[in-house]
Design an enzyme around this catalytic site. Structure first.
Site, short mmCIF file in Angstrom:
data_model
loop_
_atom_site.label_atom_id
_atom_site.label_comp_id
_atom_site.label_asym_id
_atom_site.label_seq_id
_atom_site.Cartn_x
_atom_site.Cartn_y
_atom_site.Cartn_z
N THR A 115 -15.24 38.58 -2.89
CA THR A 115 -15.57 40.01 -2.98
C THR A 115 -16.40 40.33 -4.21
O THR A 115 -16.30 39.65 -5.24
CB THR A 115 -14.26 40.83 -3.03
OG1 THR A 115 -14.56 42.19 -3.38
CG2 THR A 115 -13.30 40.31 -4.08
N TYR A 139 -6.44 42.59 -7.45
CA TYR A 139 -7.13 42.14 -6.23
C TYR A 139 -8.35 41.29 -6.61
O TYR A 139 -8.53 40.17 -6.14
CB TYR A 139 -7.54 43.34 -5.39
CG TYR A 139 -8.49 42.99 -4.26
CD1 TYR A 139 -8.04 42.23 -3.18
CD2 TYR A 139 -9.83 43.38 -4.28
CE1 TYR A 139 -8.91 41.89 -2.14
CE2 TYR A 139 -10.70 43.04 -3.26
CZ TYR A 139 -10.23 42.29 -2.20
OH TYR A 139 -11.10 41.95 -1.19
#
Ligand code: UFG
Length: 325
Positions: A115, A139
C-alpha cells in the site's frame, strides 16, 4: 496452480477473474471474515485461515501450487490505530505463516498486496518508489514490515516476490460480476453512490481546508481491473525469472473529493447531498503515485484511467447489488 489468498475480497476477486481469463488455474483460500463466497466465481474455493498453519499446509499438499498471491489483510487504517494487535497478528504474523509453508513446499514465487500507506505523509508528489517509507498507522507499518521481511527472505531463501503498493483502488469489474462491497464501508466512491441511490442521506466531506486547489483531499484512484492486470503482469514477470521488486500502482493523476462527488453527480444524474465535515484523522492532503516504474518494467498500461470509467463501473455494480445486500 496459483493460490490466491484473500481471493473472496474486493481486490482478490478481480485478480482471480483476470488470472482465469488468461488461462491460469486458481485456488482461492479465504476465511470469509470480510470476503464474500459468491465473489469466488472462478477456480476452486477452499475456506481456511492463515492463523492455522496446518490448514495452509493441507492446501499445499492437495494442489500443485506454483505461485501465491497474498491479499488477505485487514485494511481499516483508523481501526489499526485503535486495535494494532488485530492488524499485526493478521497482516504480519499470518502472512509469515503463509510464507513459511511456501518455503516448506519449495514454492518461491509471491505477489504481495502492499500500500501507499507505507510512505506515510509524502514529502514530494508524485510519490516514487524511492520515497522514504515512514508509515503513520499500524496498518502501514504492518505492510512495511512484511515488505522488509520479504526482502530479507528473498536474499536468504531465494524467495522471489513483487510487492505492489496500491494507491486508491476503485471501480468495479466492467461486466459487474464482482465489485466493491465492504462492511463497514468507509471508502469515498461507494459511500457517494450510497448517497446517490438514497441508501444514505449525504456524503460527508472530511476537511475542506487542506492546502489543495479546492481545499479537499486529493487521491490517485486506480481502477480495480487495471490493478488486476498489473498483478497478472507481476506474476508473468516472476515466472519469466524477474528479480524481486516493488512497484507503485496508481494512475499518476489526482482527483479531489469534490471532483469525485461532481463526477458522480454527472454519471448518476442524481442530486448528491454533500456536507462539509471536519478532517478525518491521519488523512494526508495529497497522495499521488508515480507509475513510471511499473509502466517501464512490467509494461503495464492502465485502460480505465479516466475517473468517469471508474465511477461508471462502480455505479453499474452499485445498481446491480443495491437490492441484493
Ligand atoms: N472521504 C470523505 N468522506 C468519506 C470518505 C472518505 O471525504 O465519507 C475522503 C477521505 O478523507 C480521503 C478520500 O475521501 O481524502 C479517500 O478516502 P478513502 O477512505 O476512500 O481512501 P483512503 O485514501 O483513506 O484510503 C486509501 C486506501 C487504504 C490506504 C490509504 C492510505 O483505501 O488502503 O489510502 O492513506 F491505506
Amino acid at each position: 496452480m496459483i493460490l490466491i489468498v484473500g481471493g473472496a475480497g474486493y481486490i482478490g476477486a478481480h485478480i482471480n477473474k483476470q488470472l482465469n481469463n488468461n488461462g491460469y488455474e486458481t485456488i482461492v483460500f479465504d476465511n470469509l471474515s470480510y470476503g464474500h463466497e459468491d465473489f469466488v466465481k472462478w477456480g476452486i474455493f477452499e475456506r481456511g485461515d492463515l492463523g492455522n498453519i496446518n490448514e495452509i499446509r493441507k492446501i499445499f499438499q492437495k494442489y500443485p501450487i506454483t505461485a501465491v498471491m497474498q491479499f488477505a489483510a485487514f485494511t481499516y487504517v483508523g481501526e489499526s490505530v485503535e486495535d494494532p494487535q488485530k492488524y499485526y497478528i493478521n497482516n504480519v504474523c499470518n502472512t509469515l505463516n503463509l510464507i513459511k509453508v511456501m518455503l516448506e513446499f519449495d514454492v518461491k514465487t509471491l505477489v504481495f498486496s502492499s500500500t501507499c500507506a507505507t510512505y506515510g505523509n509524502p514529502i514530494e508528489i508524485p510519490i516514487t518508489e524511492t520515497h522514504p517509507q515512514n508509515p503513520i498507522s499500524p496498518y502501514g507499518y504492518g505492510k512495511l514490515m512484511v515488505e522488509t521481511i520479504l526482502s530479507d527472505y528473498s536474499n536468504a531463501y531465494n524467495l522471489r516476490y513483487v510487492s505492489l503498493r496500491y494507491f486508491n483502488a476503485a471501480g468495479a469489474d466492467p461486466d459487474s460480476e464482482i465489485g466493491e462491497l465492504h462492511n463497514p464501508e468507509t471508502h469515498l466512491i461507494p459511500l457517494i453512490l450510497d448517497a446517490a441511490s438514497g441508501k444514505r442521506s449525504d456524503i460527508k466531506i472530511f476537511g475542506t481546508d487542506y492546502d489543495t486547489p479546492d481545499g479537499t483531499c486529493v487521491r490517485d484512484y486506480i481502477h480495480v481491473t487495471d490493478l488486476a492486470d498489473a498483478h497478472l503482469k507481476a506474476l508473468q514477470y516472476l515466472e519469466n525469472g524477474g528479480k524481486s521488486d516493488y512497484f507503485n500502482l496508481g494512475n499518476g493523476n489526482g482527483f479531489s473529493v469534490l471532483e469525485v462527488i461532481e463526477k458522480a453527480r454527472e454519471i448518476t444524474r442524481k442530486e448528491i447531498n454533500a456536507v462539509e465535515d471536519k478532517r478525518r484523522h491521519g488523512d494526508p492532503p495529497i497522495l499521488i503515485g508515480s507509475s513510471d516504474k511499473v509502466r517501464n518494467i512490467l509494461k503495464w498500461e492502465p485502460k480505465y484511467h479516466d475517473l468517469s470509467q471508474i465511477v461508471e463501473t462502480a455505479w453499474k455494480w452499485h445498481k446491480k447489488i443495491s437490492n441484493k445486500f
